[in-house]
Design an enzyme around this catalytic site. Structure first.
Site, PDB file in Angstrom:
ATOM      1  N   HIS B 407      -7.384 -23.917 -32.937  1.00 55.58           N
ATOM      2  CA  HIS B 407      -5.973 -23.507 -32.947  1.00 55.58           C
ATOM      3  C   HIS B 407      -5.507 -23.357 -34.378  1.00 55.58           C
ATOM      4  O   HIS B 407      -5.022 -24.311 -34.986  1.00 55.58           O
ATOM      5  CB  HIS B 407      -5.092 -24.556 -32.269  1.00 55.58           C
ATOM      6  CG  HIS B 407      -5.210 -24.598 -30.788  1.00 55.58           C
ATOM      7  ND1 HIS B 407      -4.659 -25.604 -30.029  1.00 55.58           N
ATOM      8  CD2 HIS B 407      -5.794 -23.743 -29.910  1.00 55.58           C
ATOM      9  CE1 HIS B 407      -4.907 -25.379 -28.741  1.00 55.58           C
ATOM     10  NE2 HIS B 407      -5.601 -24.262 -28.645  1.00 55.58           N
ATOM     11  N   GLU B 501     -15.913 -25.390 -47.558  1.00 52.92           N
ATOM     12  CA  GLU B 501     -15.599 -23.972 -47.521  1.00 52.92           C
ATOM     13  C   GLU B 501     -15.300 -23.384 -48.901  1.00 52.92           C
ATOM     14  O   GLU B 501     -15.569 -22.212 -49.147  1.00 52.92           O
ATOM     15  CB  GLU B 501     -14.423 -23.722 -46.575  1.00 52.92           C
ATOM     16  CG  GLU B 501     -13.142 -24.410 -47.032  1.00 52.92           C
ATOM     17  CD  GLU B 501     -12.040 -24.405 -45.971  1.00 52.92           C
ATOM     18  OE1 GLU B 501     -12.354 -24.205 -44.789  1.00 52.92           O
ATOM     19  OE2 GLU B 501     -10.872 -24.615 -46.341  1.00 52.92           O
TER      20      GLU B 501
END
Lengths: 697, 697
Positions: B407, B501
C-alpha cells in the site's frame, strides 16, 4: 429523472481565423438585454465587460491566474498577461429540465455561449479557455485548463478575476472570511465596507477574517441607476470559495480565494475547470429572486432514480437546547434526547403529519466536544444510555414518522471521514434516511478552512456518499452553496448563513435579515433556516433570558413561503404549538416543494412578497414580509386559475402587532377568492402575512 | 502471550514531607552503576543529572514545557520555572516478560523508579509529574499531566528537555528534520554538526530541515573518556517525534518537537503523558546493542492471541524496479507485477521455503503518483489488468506461499484513511495477511509532517486496525520507531532510515552505514532493510548504470544476523540467486526470530560481531561486519552447548575481496566446532563473515 428537451438546435460558429488583440468579441443574451464583450488588452491580458440595457454593469475587468508548479513550488509565468487568442467559438442553446425539487417544476436554460482559447506567448506556453454563458438574467463564466503538454499538476496561487463596478453601489454584505458565513448582514455603500469590525464576529467562534475590504458572495448590489446586481459562483467543485476584495478607489472587486494550510489556493490537474463566476443583473429585484442561472450552470443530476428523495417538513429536539430548557449533553441533568422526550416529538409529528423528527444530542461526546481542537470526539454510532436507538426506530416506524440523524463533526473532519461508512450503515440499519451534519469549530486537518478546497471536496464527498446510501443531506456550517443541489439533489439544504438559532443566544437577527437572505445566501440554494418560532420572547424559558425573536409571529409563518427550501423545520416545541393550533395550521398546510413560484414584489433589505403553487397540487401559498418598517401592500391573485373558487386563509399581523412590543399578536381570517381578487395586506414593523389559498371543491 | 513473573516485590517509599528546593533526590540503578539526581533549582526549574560509574553522562539539565490554551491560543504560565515539589515516591521493580518475537526469548525489566509531583506556585497552578526509571543500562523519564482542575485540553508549544553533555562527543548523527530519516549518517564531533548541508538531502524529495544544529534520535555518542551514550525516546504515542538542537557552546542538546500545520507541537488532554526520553549508557558498546530499555518502557502487548503473527522471510517484485529492469507502472512496457512474473517469484519462494512474496506496482495509480500533492492516487483495491488477484491468490496458496500486499499511500494519508477498511477487507478476501505501507512525498493533510503528532497517531491507527484484521505491518517512510512493536507486535518492522534501495539510484550507502544503524535507527525497533544483494555491480542491469553496492557479498549475508528484524527480505532477483545457490544457502538457513543474542564485539561506525540462537532451535548464526577497513577478529564459540558437536558453515570474504574492487568474491568453508572453538575471521574492506552453526545429529 431529468426530462431534457432540446428546443433549439445547437448553433455553432467556429472562428479560428487570425484574431487581433483589442478586438472585442461580443455576446448578447437571447433577449438582447445583456451584452458581454471579451478582448485582450495591449499587454495580452484577458478582459471582459458587461452591459445591461446599455447601462454598465461591469466596466473593463481583468481575468487571470497566478500558478505554481506543484513539485518545485516555483511560480509559472503569469496568466494575467502575454496571452494570445488562438480560437473562439459561439453557440446558442435553449433547453428545459425538471428539477427533482425546487421553486418551479420546469427550468428553462437559454443562453448564448462564447468559448475563447488563450495561449501564452513564448516557449512552454500554457493554455486555458474561458467559457462565457450569457443568459437573459446574467452572465456566467469559468476558466478551463485543457489537457496540455506544458501543464499537468499545478497550484493556483491566486485567481485574479475582477468585477469592476460602475459606482459606489449599495451593498448587502457579510465580511470576507475563511471559515464562517454566520455574520449578520450589513447594508452600506461599497466604500463603507469594513469587514474586520469585531462586531461581526460576536458569537462566532471559528472564523478568520483576512482583509477589512473583503466581502463574501453571494454579494447583492444596487446601483444608483436602479440596477440589481448579484455576484456569486456556481458549481464550486474541487476549488476554494471566492471572497471579493473591494478597491475603494475605483470599486473593482477582485476574487480572493480561501487558502489551505500552506497558503495555496487550489491543487489542480489538467484537464481542470474552475467554478463559474456569476453576475445576475436586472432592473427588477424580483428577477434576481426568480433567477435559475446558478442552477443552470450546474451539471444535471447524477442520481438516476431520485424517487427516494423526499422534500421534508420536520420538527425536532433542537430549539429546546438553544433556549436552555434542555441540553445536548446527557450528564447535564436536562438531556433533551431521551427516549421519552423523543417519543413525545414522534407523537406530535404523527398527529400533525410531519415527515420527520430531528434529534440532536443522541450520541456520546457532547460532554466535551467544543472548541478544543479535539480530534476524536464523536463516533456517530454510540448513543447515550437514555436514548434507545432500536426502540425509537420501532416506535417512529409504527407512527409512520422518520427520525432524522444528527452528525455533529465538531469540525474534526478527519475523524468523520474515518467513521462515515460505519455511521451511514448504522443509520440505514436503524431506519434513518436523512442526516444533518455539523461543522462547528476549527477544522481538523488543522490549518484547513471551512471554505477551502479540501473542505469543499469533503462536503461533496459527503453528498456523494450519502447518495450512495440513499440518505438525504442537510449540511450545517459548510461552505456557502453554489447550486450543487441540482447535481446532487439528495443534498436538500445547507445552513451556511446566520440561522434562527442566533436569536436564542446572541444579539439576534435584525428584522431586515429575512429580506436580505433571499438576495444573498439563498442565491446558492436552499437553507435549513428553522422558522416557525411562536414563543418569541425567550424569558418564557428562563426569566433571566433577555433574547427575543425580532419578528412577529405572522412573519414566522410567512417565512415558510419567502424561503424556498425542500427542508423546512417547525422549530418551536410541541407544547408551544399546542397552545396556538390555529396559527400552527399554516405550518401544517404549507408545502416544501413547488410547481411554480411568482415573485410578486421585492426590494432587498425591505420587503418580499412571493406566491408559490404546491407541487402536484392546486394549493397556493403567499408569503409577504417586511423589515423593521410597517408596510401595506396588495396582492393580485391573478395567478390563480381563472373561474375557479378558492378559500384563502390569511394569517396576518394584528393591528397592534410589532416585533418589539407585541410580536405574538396575529389575526386569522378566511375569505373566498378567485383570480380577480386583490388582497390588501398590512404588515407590522418586523411583520409579515402568510396566506394559504386552496381550491373550494 | 506475555509470561510476566514478578521476581521482586514492589518496594514503595512515599515521601510527602516538606521537600526543599535544591535538595537532590537520588535514584540509582539496581547495579548502582548509574546515579540520577532530580531537583528544583533556585528559580523552581526542574533539573536532573546522570552519572555512570561516577563519570558524568548528563550535566545538570533543565526540564519543562511551554503550553498554550487550546481555545484562546494564549500562553499558559511557563512550566520551566516557579515549580514546587509536592510529592515524590520511589519504588523498585524486577520482572521478566516474553516478547512475541525479538532478539531474545525473555527480557528482564529491572529498574528503580522515582515519581515527582510538581505544582506551579501561585493561583491556577498547573501540575505535572515526572516519572524516572533507572535501569542498569540507562535512564528513561516521561512527563505526566494528571487530571486536574486547571488543565484539561492544552497545546504543547514547546518541550524544553535538555541533555547537557559533558563534552564535545563524537556523534553518529543524521540531520534534524520534520519528514525524513533517510539521510546518510555522518560521524563528527558535536561541534562539527551541520545538518542543513544540502548534501544530506540529495535524493530525498520530501524533507524539511529546520535548524542546522539539529540532529535526530536515536543519537549515538561516544565520549573521550570511553562512554557510549544513546539518546532516543520510547513509546511515542499521540505526540510528535523529538529532534535535538545542539548548543555548540556548552553541548547542551534541547528537544525540538516536530510541529503541525499551525506550528503547534501537540494537542493533549489531561490526563496525558509524553513519550519516555531515554539515555542508554555504558562503557561497553555491546551493551548499547543489547539494551532492552526502550522495549521495557513500552506497554505490554495488547494482542491477546498473537499466534497469527509470524516472523517472515520473503522475496519480492521490488529490487528489479529499483535497478531499472522493471517498473511499478503497468503502462511503462516493463511492468514488474505481472501475473507471470509473480508466479515466477512464487515458484522460487516455494522451492526455497520463503514465507512470502511482496509485490509492488500491482495496483492502478503508479502512472501518476509522485510528488504532486495529488490526493486521490491509489484506491488499494484496483489491480492493473495484467495482475490477476484471484488467480495469484489461488496459485500462492497451492504452493504454501503468502503474498505480501503493498500500500503506497504517496503520503496522501487522508485518502488512505478513507480506504483502509475497504483495503484490508480486500486483502483478507484475497489471502494477504501482511502489508507494506509507504509514505513517499509531502503529507496530505497538507502542512502536516511525517514525524508530527497527527502522523504519529496515523501510524499507530494503522497498526491497531491491521491488528484488528490480523494483518502484519511493515511501514515505510513512517516516523522512527520507539519500541511500540512490543505493544503492537503485528507491527513487525519499519523502514524510517536509509535502506538498501539508496544503493540502486543514489550515491549509495557507505560501508560504515551498516555498523552505525544498529546503534542509531535500530535502537527503536526492527527495520525492513532488504539485504541480500548478490549482484553488487548494477551495470549488470543497464550498462549505463554506475551504481554499486558498497559491501562485499559475504557482508550482505552477515547483515541477516547483525540486523535483528522479524521481517527480512532476500532482496535480489531469483535469477541472481540461482547463480549462487551455495551462498544463497545461508539466506535460506538463517532465522528471523531468536531465543538468544550474544553481542560479541562492537564499535559504532567500525565493526559489529553478533551471534544469535534461532527461536526454538539449537542453530546459531554469527554475523561479523566491518566498515571500509579490512579487519581480522576472532569469535569464541563458548556460547555453544558444552560437549555438543556442531557443523559451522563459514561464508567469508575471499582473500582478494574488496567492496570496491572485488565485492562478489567469497569462500565457503565447513568445519566441525564445539564450545571450545575459536574462529579466526578475516573481513575484507566493506566486508563481513556469516556463519551458520548447526548441531551435528
Amino acid at each position: 429523472m431529468l426530462l431534457k428537451k432540446c428546443l433549439l438546435a445547437f448553433v455553432l460558429t467556429l472562428s479560428v481565423t487570425t484574431i487581433f488583440a483589442q478586438t472585442k468579441t461580443a455576446v448578447q443574451s437571447p433577449d438582447k438585454n445583456l451584452l458581454m464583450n471579451f478582448w485582450l488588452d495591449n499587454d495580452g491580458r484577458p478582459m471582459y465587460e458587461l452591459l445591461y440595457k446599455n447601462k454598465t454593469v461591469i466596466l473593463p475587468s481583468a481575468m487571470g491566474f497566478g500558478l505554481k508548479q506543484t513539485m518545485s513550488n516555483e511560480a509559472l509565468p503569469s496568466l494575467q498577461k502575454n496571452m494570445q487568442l488562438t480560437a473562439s467559438s459561439q453557440s446558442a442553446s435553449d433547453t428545459k429540465w425538471n428539477p427533482v425539487w425546487g421553486d418551479v417544476k420546469e427550468i428553462r436554460d437559454q443562453h448564448n455561449q462564447l468559448i475563447v482559447s488563450l495561449t501564452q506567448k513564448g516557449e512552454k506556453a500554457i493554455q486555458f479557455n474561458i467559457i462565457f454563458k450569457v443568459f437573459n438574467d446574467g452572465l456566467g463564466f469559468r476558466y478551463v485548463f485543457p489537457q496540455q503538454k506544458e501543464l499537468n499538476h499545478f497550484i493556483v496561487s491566486a485567481e485574479k478575476t475582477e468585477f469592476h463596478l460602475a459606482g459606489d453601489h449599495k451593498a448587502f454584505w457579510i465580511p470576507g472570511d475563511y471559515d464562517s458565513n454566520e455574520f449578520s448582514p450589513n447594508v452600506s455603500k461599497l466604500s463603507e465596507v469594513d469587514g474586520e469590525d469585531p462586531k461581526y464576529a460576536a458569537s462566532i467562534f471559528a472564523h478568520q477574517f483576512f482583509n477589512k475590504n473583503a466581502v463574501q458572495t453571494p454579494l447583492m448590489l444596487k446601483s444608483d441607476d436602479g440596477l440589481y446586481i448579484n455576484i456569486h459562483e456556481a458549481a464550486l467543485v474541487n476549488y476554494p470559495a471566492m471572497n471579493l476584495v473591494i478597491d475603494k478607489a475605483d470599486f473593482t472587486l477582485t476574487s480572493a480565494l480561501v487558502p489551505d494550510a500552506l497558503g495555496n489556493m487550489a491543487y489542480l490537474q489538467a484537464p481542470a475547470k474552475t467554478p463559474w463566476r456569476t453576475i445576475i443583473v436586472s432592473d427588477k429585484a424580483t428577477d434576481i429572486l426568480a433567477s435559475h442561472t446558478i442552477l443552470n450552470l450546474n451539471d444535471p443530476s447524477v442520481i438516476k432514480d431520485p424517487s427516494w428523495i423526499k422534500p421534508t417538513k420536520y420538527i425536532g429536539v433542537w430549539w429546546e437546547m438553544h433556549v436552555g430548557k434542555a441540553s445536548w449533553d446527557s450528564a447535564s441533568g436536562k438531556h433533551g434526547a431521551t427516549t421519552a422526550n423523543v417519543k413525545r416529538y414522534i407523537d406530535f409529528a404523527a398527529k400533525h403529519k410531519f415527515d420527520g423528527v430531528l434529534v440532536e444530542g443522541w450520541n456520546v461526546g457532547w460532554e466535551d466536544w467544543f472548541g478544543q481542537y479535539k480530534e476524536n470526539v464523536f463516533d456517530f454510532v454510540t448513543p447515550y444510555g437514555d436514548f434507545d436507538v432500536k426502540g425509537l426506530h420501532k416506535y417512529a416506524a409504527s407512527k409512520n414518522v422518520k427520525l432524522i440523524m444528527h452528525h455533529e463533526t465538531s469540525a474534526s473532519v478527519t475523524n468523520y471521514e474515518r467513521q462515515m461508512d460505519t455511521a451511514y450503515r448504522f443509520m440505514k440499519a436503524n431506519g434513518y434516511d436523512a442526516v444533518k451534519t455539523g461543522y462547528v469549530g476549527h477544522i481538523i486537518p488543522r490549518g484547513e478552512h471551512h471554505d477551502g478546497q479540501w473542505m469543499v471536496n469533503h462536503y461533496l464527498r459527503v453528498a456523494k456518499k450519502t447518495a450512495d446510501y440513499k440518505i438525504m443531506l442537510d449540511a450545517h456550517e459548510p461552505v456557502r452553496p453554489t447550486g450543487l443541489s441540482r447535481t446532487y439533489p439528495n443534498w436538500l439544504a445547507c445552513e451556511a448563513a446566520r440561522g434562527m438559532e442566533f436569536n436564542a443566544w446572541s444579539e439576534g437577527n435584525k428584522p431586515r435579515h429575512d429580506v436580505i437572505l433571499p438576495f444573498t445566501r439563498f442565491m446558492g440554494g436552499p437553507m435549513d433556516y428553522t422558522p416557525g418560532i411562536f414563543q418569541l420572547e425567550l424569558n418564557y424559558w428562563d426569566k433571566n433570558k433577555k433574547e427575543t425573536i425580532h419578528t412577529t409571529l405572522a412573519k414566522q409563518l410567512a417565512l415558510y413561503v419567502t424561503i424556498c427550501s425542500p427542508l423546512q423545520m417547525a422549530a418551536d416545541l410541541p407544547e408551544i404549538y399546542e397552545k396556538k393550533l390555529d396559527a400552527f395550521q399554516f405550518i401544517k398546510d404549507v408545502a416544501v416543494d413547488w410547481d411554480d413560484s411568482k415573485y410578486l414584489e421585492a426590494e432587498p433589505g425591505e420587503y418580499i412578497t412571493v406566491a408559490r403553487k404546491a407541487k402536484k397540487s392546486n394549493n397556493w401559498f403567499v408569503g409577504s414580509i417586511t423589515n423593521e418598517q410597517a408596510r401595506t401592500t396588495t396582492v393580485d391573485l391573478d395567478f390563480l386559475d381563472a373561474g375557479k373558487k378558492y378559500q384563502a386563509i390569511i394569517y396576518a399581523d394584528a393591528p397592534d402587532a410589532d416585533f418589539e412590543k407585541n410580536p405574538a399578536a396575529y389575526v386569522i381570517s378566511k375569505q373566498t377568492v378567485n383570480s380577480k381578487t386583490v388582497l390588501n395586506l398590512k404588515l407590522a414593523p418586523g411583520g409579515g402575512t402568510a396566506i394559504s389559498i386552496m381550491p373550494i371543491k
